[in-house]
Structures are given as structure tokens and as C-alpha cells.
Scaffold this active site. Structure first.
Site, PDB file in Angstrom:
ATOM      1  CE  LYS A  39      -2.617   1.251   4.031  1.00 38.24           C
ATOM      2  NZ  LYS A  39      -2.691   3.103   3.703  1.00 38.24           N
ATOM      3  CE  LYS A  88      -8.261   6.650   4.228  1.00 38.86           C
ATOM      4  NZ  LYS A  88      -6.765   6.480   3.808  1.00 38.86           N
ATOM      5  CG  LEU A  89      -8.566   9.793  -5.862  1.00 36.21           C
ATOM      6  CD1 LEU A  89      -8.803   9.089  -7.075  1.00 36.21           C
ATOM      7  CD2 LEU A  89      -8.168  10.891  -5.297  1.00 36.21           C
ATOM      8  CG  ASP A  97     -11.968  17.476  -6.282  1.00 29.20           C
ATOM      9  OD1 ASP A  97     -12.642  18.113  -6.919  1.00 29.20           O
ATOM     10  OD2 ASP A  97     -10.731  17.443  -6.128  1.00 29.20           O
ATOM     11  N   PRO A 152     -17.355  14.884  -9.258  1.00 32.69           N
ATOM     12  CG  PRO A 152     -19.621  14.381  -8.916  1.00 32.69           C
ATOM     13  CD  PRO A 152     -18.425  15.313  -8.388  1.00 32.69           C
ATOM     14  CB  THR A 203     -10.605   4.493  13.174  1.00 33.77           C
ATOM     15  OG1 THR A 203      -9.669   4.140  12.173  1.00 33.77           O
ATOM     16  CG2 THR A 203     -11.571   3.270  11.990  1.00 33.77           C
ATOM     17  NE  ARG A 232      -0.442  -2.716  15.732  1.00 33.47           N
ATOM     18  CZ  ARG A 232      -0.592  -1.540  14.706  1.00 33.47           C
ATOM     19  NH1 ARG A 232      -1.152  -2.624  12.900  1.00 33.47           N
ATOM     20  NH2 ARG A 232      -0.063  -0.905  14.008  1.00 33.47           N
ATOM     21  NE  ARG A 268       1.967   2.645  12.826  1.00 35.29           N
ATOM     22  CZ  ARG A 268       1.024   2.668  13.950  1.00 35.29           C
ATOM     23  NH1 ARG A 268       1.444   3.664  14.547  1.00 35.29           N
ATOM     24  NH2 ARG A 268      -0.406   2.793  13.384  1.00 35.29           N
TER      25      ARG A 268
HETATM   26  O1  C5P Z   1       1.110   0.634  11.031  1.00 29.73           O
HETATM   27  P1  C5P Z   1      -0.370   0.603  10.636  1.00 29.73           P
HETATM   28  O2  C5P Z   1      -0.715  -1.878  10.577  1.00 29.73           O
HETATM   29  O3  C5P Z   1      -1.413   0.872  12.552  1.00 29.73           O
HETATM   30  O4  C5P Z   1      -0.645   0.776   9.323  1.00 29.73           O
HETATM   31  C1  C5P Z   1      -2.017   1.182   8.978  1.00 29.73           C
HETATM   32  C2  C5P Z   1      -2.535   0.613   8.071  1.00 29.73           C
HETATM   33  O5  C5P Z   1      -4.074   1.567   7.659  1.00 29.73           O
HETATM   34  C3  C5P Z   1      -1.565   3.031   8.090  1.00 29.73           C
HETATM   35  O6  C5P Z   1      -1.208   3.763   6.229  1.00 29.73           O
HETATM   36  C4  C5P Z   1      -2.963   3.262   8.052  1.00 29.73           C
HETATM   37  O7  C5P Z   1      -3.184   5.341   7.572  1.00 29.73           O
HETATM   38  C5  C5P Z   1      -4.507   2.181   7.715  1.00 29.73           C
HETATM   39  N1  C5P Z   1      -5.338   2.491   7.343  1.00 29.73           N
HETATM   40  C6  C5P Z   1      -6.068   2.369   8.570  1.00 29.73           C
HETATM   41  N2  C5P Z   1      -7.524   2.777   9.811  1.00 29.73           N
HETATM   42  C7  C5P Z   1      -8.395   3.167   9.019  1.00 29.73           C
HETATM   43  C8  C5P Z   1      -7.370   3.605   7.129  1.00 29.73           C
HETATM   44  C9  C5P Z   1      -6.417   3.556   7.062  1.00 29.73           C
HETATM   45  O8  C5P Z   1      -5.334   2.559  10.249  1.00 29.73           O
HETATM   46  N3  C5P Z   1      -9.257   3.097   9.630  1.00 29.73           N
END
Ligand code: C5P
Length: 237
Positions: free
Chosen positions: A41, A70-71, A73, A75, A124, A185, A215
Site C-alpha cells: 500500500k 482516498k479521493l 472531489d 465527480p 476510524t 495486530r 508498523r
Molecule cells: O502501521 P499500521 O499497521 O497501523 O498501518 C495501518 C495502515 O492502514 C496505515 O497506512 C493507515 O493509514 C491505514 N488505515 C488505518 N485505519 C483506517 C484506515 C486506514 O490504520 N481506518
């Protein structure tokens, strides 16, 4: 499924978020991970720094790209951006469903390749206060479901959702919608700033098609080993 098939299937469903500031760092990491990871990503930070060249460079590892821009704007502008993303051969691209049905329909019509559009419902980071101050009444869950339904009706076939939302979305939407979930996680990783996360196994069990992990892999001392552990956990379901 044999264990080889399970591993292959798991590998295809893991997307590693290259949340890094510079192209050279991202390219080095993608090549290091190439034997384990086949989907990356690229988000706003890296794309703003490095542009479409970074997509071409990472595609050079043989991997697919999820471009998370995440567009949102008018259409016409969103449709043109979707067409441009198709030209650089990204596999997935996000748009905000709060742009409304006309915007989503224009985006869907602009897809000419096998690009998968993904709709973002409520971020979120937003809570009820965020919704209310922007003129939206009701709960986050209600608004997320409303936007997911709007997206499905406008022809979108993919969504980004938290692992906790997946069950309700699967119940409410056509089964062929692809669901991609961040907020994952493994038990051995730290939560960082993720609050409502699940393990990779739980996310798949809830019905996610793809998992986005940043991460726990990219900030790990041995990223390839971290990716391998996550894939093994996904395959052991
Ligand atoms: O490092 P981590 O695993 O938390 O990264 C999650 C990825 O998913 C990041 O690029 C974050 O911007 C994205 N993301 C998120 N929660 C969302 C939407 C996107 O953590 N609701």
C-alpha cells in the site's frame, strides 16, 4: 487445501503499508520483502513525496499496488484521477464514499482496467462529535453502514473497513464485495495508536478478504521475518 496452498493464499491476502517518507527507503524495503510480500500500500505521504514513479518502481518487484489516496472531489475530477491510476497500473485505489452517489458512479465508470476501487466509509479517527460538527446525525456505525450501502448501490465492489465492522457489512451487503481491513495486530506486536484492532486470524475469521499491516512489519528490526510470521498465522486458520 495443502499447507503450500494455504501459505500462497495467505501471501496473496497480506498488504504491507509502505508508510515511509522517502522513495529510496520504500524501494529498499519493498525489494527486501519481495520474497514474502506481493502487495504493497502506498499512501498520501509517500505518493506526495515520490509521485507515480514510486508506483512504477515498486511494481518492479513484481508486487501489486494499493494506492490509498482516498479521493474526494467533484465527480469529473475523481473520474479523471481514477483513469490516471489505471494508467499507472495500480491494483486498488480508495475513494471517499461521503462524496455521494454521483461521485462514486463517475469513479466506477472511469475504471477501464482490472483496477479495484475501494470505498472508505467513516475514518476510524472520526467519532460522533466529528460527525455532528460536520452536520451528520446518528452514530458512526449507522453512518458507516449508510455509506457502504450508498457505495454498493452506486456500483462499488470493494470497501475499506475495520475488522470489527466486517461482520455487519457482510450481513448487509452483496457477498461479492471485497473487504480490506487495516487495524490488524499480531499478538506479538505493539498496538501503536491502533485502538480497536484484531489479530490477523480474527480479521480473516470475521470475513476480511485482505489485511493491511504497516508498523508491525515496516518498523520491525527484521521486516521479512515479521511478514513471514504474519503469513504463517494467516495460513494456520
Ligand atoms: O502501521 P499500521 O499497521 O497501523 O498501518 C495501518 C495502515 O492502514 C496505515 O497506512 C493507515 O493509514 C491505514 N488505515 C488505518 N485505519 C483506517 C484506515 C486506514 O490504520 N481506518
Amino acid at each position: 487445501m495443502t499447507s503450500e496452498d494455504s501459505l500462497k493464499n495467505a501471501r496473496e491476502r497480506l498488504i504491507v503499508a509502505l508508510d515511509l517518507p522517502r522513495a529510496d527507503e520504500a524501494i529498499a524495503l519493498a525489494f527486501d520483502l519481495a520474497s514474502e510480500v506481493s502487495f504493497f500500500k502506498i499512501g498520501l505521504q509517500l505518493y506526495t513525496a515520490a509521485g507515480p514513479e514510486i508506483v512504477r518502481a515498486i511494481t518492479g518487484t513484481g508486487a501489486k499496488i494499493f494506492l490509498d489516496l482516498k479521493l474526494h472531489d467533484i465527480p469529473n475530477t475523481v473520474a479523471k484521477a481514477v483513469a490516471s491510476a489505471g494508467e499507472i497500473k495500480v491494483a486498488m485505489l480508495t475513494i471517499h464514499l461521503s462524496g455521494g452517489s454521483r461521485m462514486v458512479e463517475a469513479a466506477v465508470r472511469a475504471v477501464s482496467t482490472d483496477l479495484q476501487l475501494l470505498g472508505v466509509t467513516v475514518l476510524t479517527s472520526s467519532d460522533e462529535t466529528t460527525l455532528h460538527e460536520t452536520g451528520v446525525n446518528g452514530s458512526v456505525a449507522e453512518q458507516a453502514l449508510r455509506l457502504a450501502q450508498l457505495g454498493a448501490d452506486a456500483g462499488i465492489r470493494g470497501l475499506v473497513a475495520s475488522p470489527h465492522e466486517v461482520v455487519a457489512l457482510r450481513r448487509a451487503l452483496p457477498s461479492r464485495v471485497t473487504i480490506v481491513t487495516p487495524g490488524v495486530r499480531p499478538a506479538w506486536a505493539t498496538a501503536d495508536d491502533q485502538k480497536r484492532f484484531t489479530t490477523p486470524r480474527e480479521a480473516l475469521h470475521n470475513g476480511a478478504d485482505y489485511l493491511v499491516v504497516g508498523r508491525p512489519v515496516i518498523a520491525h528490526a527484521q521486516p521479512r521475518e515479521a511478514a513471514r510470521r504474519i503469513i504463517n498465522e494467516m495460513a494456520e486458520r
